[in-house]
Design an enzyme around this catalytic site. Structure first.
Site, PDB file in Angstrom:
ATOM      1  N   PHE A 133       3.853 -11.011  -6.239  1.00 38.89           N
ATOM      2  CA  PHE A 133       3.365 -10.771  -4.886  1.00 38.89           C
ATOM      3  C   PHE A 133       2.156 -11.679  -4.669  1.00 38.89           C
ATOM      4  O   PHE A 133       1.230 -11.726  -5.484  1.00 38.89           O
ATOM      5  CB  PHE A 133       2.986  -9.301  -4.682  1.00 38.89           C
ATOM      6  CG  PHE A 133       2.696  -9.015  -3.252  1.00 38.89           C
ATOM      7  CD1 PHE A 133       3.722  -8.961  -2.322  1.00 38.89           C
ATOM      8  CD2 PHE A 133       1.397  -8.880  -2.798  1.00 38.89           C
ATOM      9  CE1 PHE A 133       3.459  -8.746  -0.980  1.00 38.89           C
ATOM     10  CE2 PHE A 133       1.125  -8.664  -1.457  1.00 38.89           C
ATOM     11  CZ  PHE A 133       2.161  -8.602  -0.543  1.00 38.89           C
ATOM     12  N   ASP A 207      -0.182  -5.106 -12.488  1.00 40.36           N
ATOM     13  CA  ASP A 207      -0.146  -4.681 -11.090  1.00 40.36           C
ATOM     14  C   ASP A 207       0.972  -3.647 -10.975  1.00 40.36           C
ATOM     15  O   ASP A 207       2.147  -3.964 -11.218  1.00 40.36           O
ATOM     16  CB  ASP A 207       0.120  -5.898 -10.198  1.00 40.36           C
ATOM     17  CG  ASP A 207       0.283  -5.523  -8.724  1.00 40.36           C
ATOM     18  OD1 ASP A 207       0.574  -4.346  -8.427  1.00 40.36           O
ATOM     19  OD2 ASP A 207       0.149  -6.417  -7.879  1.00 40.36           O
ATOM     20  N   LYS A 233       2.849   3.220  -1.124  1.00 37.39           N
ATOM     21  CA  LYS A 233       4.293   2.999  -1.236  1.00 37.39           C
ATOM     22  C   LYS A 233       4.937   4.277  -1.777  1.00 37.39           C
ATOM     23  O   LYS A 233       5.189   5.215  -1.030  1.00 37.39           O
ATOM     24  CB  LYS A 233       4.561   1.784  -2.115  1.00 37.39           C
ATOM     25  CG  LYS A 233       4.005   0.471  -1.534  1.00 37.39           C
ATOM     26  CD  LYS A 233       4.291  -0.701  -2.456  1.00 37.39           C
ATOM     27  CE  LYS A 233       3.634  -1.983  -1.947  1.00 37.39           C
ATOM     28  NZ  LYS A 233       4.185  -2.474  -0.690  1.00 37.39           N
ATOM     29  N   ARG A 375      15.967  -5.895   1.148  1.00 34.52           N
ATOM     30  CA  ARG A 375      15.403  -4.968   0.158  1.00 34.52           C
ATOM     31  C   ARG A 375      15.642  -3.524   0.582  1.00 34.52           C
ATOM     32  O   ARG A 375      15.463  -3.171   1.751  1.00 34.52           O
ATOM     33  CB  ARG A 375      13.887  -5.151   0.047  1.00 34.52           C
ATOM     34  CG  ARG A 375      13.425  -6.474  -0.468  1.00 34.52           C
ATOM     35  CD  ARG A 375      11.939  -6.387  -0.863  1.00 34.52           C
ATOM     36  NE  ARG A 375      11.127  -5.735   0.174  1.00 34.52           N
ATOM     37  CZ  ARG A 375       9.852  -5.412   0.006  1.00 34.52           C
ATOM     38  NH1 ARG A 375       9.236  -5.652  -1.156  1.00 34.52           N
ATOM     39  NH2 ARG A 375       9.168  -4.844   0.975  1.00 34.52           N
TER      40      ARG A 375
END
Lengths: 416, 416
Positions: A133, A207, A233, A375
C-alpha cells in the site's frame, strides 16, 4: 488445493445450512447492513456497529457537552489510548501495555521506522515491497530522507520468505511489509519472514491494516519488533478512525521516536520545558486522539471481546474459498492456498471498473483498484455464506449478460 | 492603563445593559452551556455547539452507516480537509488554498518545522520561549534531533519583539512562538516579531492554539511563513479535534515536509510506488483525518461564518478588562494593556488549586496550571458580561470567606 478442514459449500442449500449452524452468525445483528445488498467492502471501510451511534451520542452530549473538562478524569479520557490499545492487543497476539491507539497508520509508521533506523544506526537500508500500500512506501521515503545515506529499496512481491535472502545484507536496518496485500489478499508468513529478518540483524515492522480483525495474528510469538494497523476496516471503528501502534517491550527502554509531543512525555501535566519520554508504550503517543473518533473505537471493541479468532479464521477461509471456487473460471489473483490468503478475494478483469459498478447496481458492493483488480472483502462477523453464494452468482450473471457494458457504468470515480 | 474605546462596566447593572445591547449575544443560543454555571474554560475545551450532535449523528448514521464508501464522493469527504481549511482561513487572515485540516498541532508543527529547517539549510538553530506550551518545545527537540548540529534554544518570555535582537544571529533557521501564552494570556506582536525574524533571514512559525477564534489574526498581512493551531478551544470543534496548518503560498513550490503519507501525494488514488507531493497546501496532508472528528469541525464552522471578528475582539477585551478590574487587588499576571492581551486572564495565587476547586463548586469553571496560576478563559460568543461580573464576585467571596480551605478542595487532580 485446500489444506485444512474448512468446509466449502457447493450449493446454495449448503450455504443456508452453514449459516444456520454458524457460531458467528449472532454477531451479524450487531451491525447495520445495507438494506438490500451484500457488503463486500469491509476491507476498505467496515460497516457501522449498531451500538456505535449511542456511544458516540453519549460522548458528544454527555461527556463533552455536559461534563466538559471533568471528563478527562470522570470518563477516563486520559487512559483511553492505553485502555483501547490493551483491548486490541489480544486481536494481534500482543500483551498488555504493548499497544497504544493514536494518530494514523502513516504517522505511526513514521515513528517506528525512524526509531528502527536509530536502533540499527550502522545500517541505512529499508526494504519493502514495490506493490505495498503506497503510504508505507511514501513514509519510508520520508523517513530515509532524514538520514544521511539512507535509502528505501522496493522489491517485487514476495512469494515466500526465501525471496528476501538475496536482499538481506548487512546494510538493512528494517523491513516493512504488509501482512496481507491490499490488492491481492496474499498473506505473508509472519513467523518465517520475521525470523529471517532477525537472523540478518535487521528489525521487522508489520503493517496489519488488512489483517487486524481478519485473522489471528501472533506478534509476541513471532517476536515482531514493531507493528501498525488501522481500526476502520475489519475492526469497524469508523472512517479514518485512529490507528494502533505495537512496540515489543524489549525495545521500550532503548527506543527513540521523533514525534515527541506532550502526551508522550513522562509527566504531561507537569508542563516541563524539556522532553522526557514516558516509560513503556506511552512514549509513542504524540498528542491526544480526537475523542469523537475514539468513541467509535470504544464501541466496536466491546463486540470483539466475545469473538473467537479461530472461528473467525475458519469462516473467513470458507467464505473466501467459496467465492474463489464459484469464480474459478475467472482470473483469481488471490492465492488458493489457505495459508497464503487473507480475508479478501481479488479478480483481475480488464473491464473490472464497469463490472464492479454493475455489481453495485445489483446490490453487491465490492471495489476496484486500478488498473484491473476487482476486490471483494469477506468480514466473517457480518457476511453470511448465502450472501457470498449470491454475490458470486451475481458476478457470473453480470459477466455473462454483458450488462456491465451499459454506458452508465463507464465513468471511473475517484474512490468508489 | 486602557488604550482603546472598549467600554468596561463598573456595576452589575451596566453589565446587564451591555448584555442587552451586545451584538454577539444571539450567538449564545448556539451553544450548550452548563445548567447552573459560568464556563470560563473555553480556552481549554470549547463547549458543545447546539447543532453539533445532529451533524455528528448524520455523519455516523447516514454517511458512514448507510452510504458507506460512496460518501467519499457523495458527501464530499475527499475535499473536507481543504473545504474546512478554507473556512478557517478568514479567521486567521489567510486566503483560499492556504490552510488544510489534518492531524494534531504537534504533528503539524513537526511538518512545518522540519520543512523550515530544510528551507534554511545553512542554519541549525530553532528559537522558542522556555514557557511556551510544552508540546511546541518537545516537538522542536524532536525535529532538531533529526538534523546534524541542530539545536533548540529556549529564551525567557518575550516582553516585546526587541527581546529577540540578541538571539537572532545567522544560525537561526526558524522561530516558533505562541501568539497568546497559554498560561498568562499575553499576546505577542505578530507583525513586529515576524518582520524582525525575516530581517534576520529566518522563518517564522506561529502557534495559534490560544488565538484562533479568540481574536483577529492577520497571517497574510504579516507575511507569516507557517502556522498551526487547534480547533477545540475557541473554535468548539470537540475534544482533541483535528488541527489546522497554514503555509504561505510563496513556500508551496520549494517546501518539503517529511510526513509523506498517501493523502499528500499528487495522485493518491493512482497508487504509485514513488512519492510525488501534491502541489499547494495539499502536500501537507499525511493521511485522512477521522470523519467523526471532522463532523464536529464542520458543525462549528457554520457558526463562524456569521461572526464579525472586530466585534469579537471588542467584547473579548471588555470581558477580560472587566475581570481584571474586579480582581485588581489580586496578582493578575495577564497584561493590562489591551494590545498585549489575548482572551484569558491568569491570576497567581499560592493556593490557586483549592481556590479553583471552590469556585467550581459555586459553578464558576476555570482551571489551574501548576505551580500557582488560576486561568479564566473568556469566549465572547457564549460568555456574557453579567456572568463575568458574577464570576469575579464569586472569586472575591471564595477568597474572603476562606471556604477554599475546606479539606475537600485539597486534592490535586491530573487535568481539571
Amino acid at each position: 488445493m485446500r489444506n485444512s478442514q474448512v468446509q466449502i459449500p457447493t450449493s446454495r442449500e449448503q450455504c443456508l445450512a452453514l449459516d444456520a449452524a454458524d457460531p458467528l452468525a449472532p454477531f451479524r445483528t450487531q451491525y447495520t447492513l445495507p438494506a438490500n445488498g451484500v457488503y463486500l467492502d469491509g476491507n476498505s471501510l467496515g460497516v457501522l456497529p449498531v451500538r456505535t451511534p449511542e456511544i458516540v451520542r453519549r460522548t458528544v452530549e454527555e461527556e463533552w457537552g455536559q461534563d466538559l473538562i471533568t471528563s478527562w478524569n470522570k470518563h477516563g479520557w486520559t487512559e483511553l489510548p492505553f485502555v483501547l490499545g490493551d483491548r486490541i492487543a489480544p486481536l494481534i497476539g500482543a500483551g498488555p501495555a504493548e499497544v497504544v491507539v493514536c494518530d494514523s497508520v502513516s504517522v505511526n509508521l513514521f515513528k517506528v521506522l525512524t526509531a528502527a533506523l536509530r536502533l540499527r544506526s550502522g545500517r541505512r537500508t529499508v526494504l519493502g515491497e514495490r506493490d505495498s500500500f503506497p503510504t508505507d512506501l511514501y513514509i519510508a521515503e520520508g523517513v530515509t530522507g532524514l538520514f544521511e545515506g539512507a535509502r528505501s529499496v522496493l522489491l517485487p512481491s514476495l512469494d515466500s520468505a526465501d525471496d528476501l535472502d538475496a536482499h538481506l545484507d548487512e546494510g538493512v536496518a528494517a523491513v516493512v511489509l504488509s501482512q496481507v496485500d491490499y490488492r491481492t489478499g496474499r498473506l505473508l508468513d509472519m513467523g518465517a519472514i520475521t525470523a529471517k529478518v532477525h537472523a540478518a540483524g535487521a528489525l521487522m515492522i508489520w503493517d496489519l491494516c488488512h489483517s487486524a480483525g481478519a485473522l489471528p495474528i501472533e506478534l509476541t510469538t513471532h517476536q515482531v519488533d514493531f507493528a501498525v494497523g488501522c481500526t476502520y476496516k475489519y475492526l469497524n471503528a469508523g472512517p479514518c478512525a485512529p490507528s494502533f501502534l505495537y512496540a515489543a517491550p524489549r525495545h521500550h527502554a532503548a527506543v527513540e521516536q521523533p514525534l515527541t509531543g506532550w502526551f508522550g512525555h513522562a509527566a504531561p501535566f507537569a508542563f516541563e520545558s524539556g522532553y522526557r519520554p514516558a516509560e513503556g508504550i506511552g512514549q509513542f503517543l504524540t498528542s491526544f486522539p480526537p475523542l469523537l473518533a475514539l468513541a467509535g473505537l470504544r464501541a466496536t471493541l466491546e463486540i470483539w471481546e466475545d469473538v473467537d479468532l479461530a472461528q473467525l479464521r475458519a469462516k473467513s477461509l470458507a467464505l473466501t474459498g467459496l467465492f474463489i471456487e464459484q469464480c474459478a473460471d475467472l482470473e483469481v489473483v488471490t492465492p488458493r492456498q489457505e495459508k497464503l490468503r487473507g480475508s479478501q478475494v481479488a479478480i483481475r478483469h480488464q473491464d473490472g471498473f464497469p463490472v464492479v459498478q454493475a455489481l453495485i447496481e445489483r446490490g453487491v458492493i465490492g471495489d476496484f483498484r486500478a488498473p484491473d483488480l476487482m476486490r471483494f472483502g469477506f468480514t466473517p462477523l457480518y457476511v453470511s455464506y448465502t450472501e457470498v453464494w449470491d454475490a458470486a452468482q451475481a458476478l457470473r450473471e453480470v459477466l455473462a449478460s454483458g450488462e456491465w457494458q451499459a454506458e452508465r457504468f463507464a465513468t471511473r470515480g475517484a474512490v468508489t
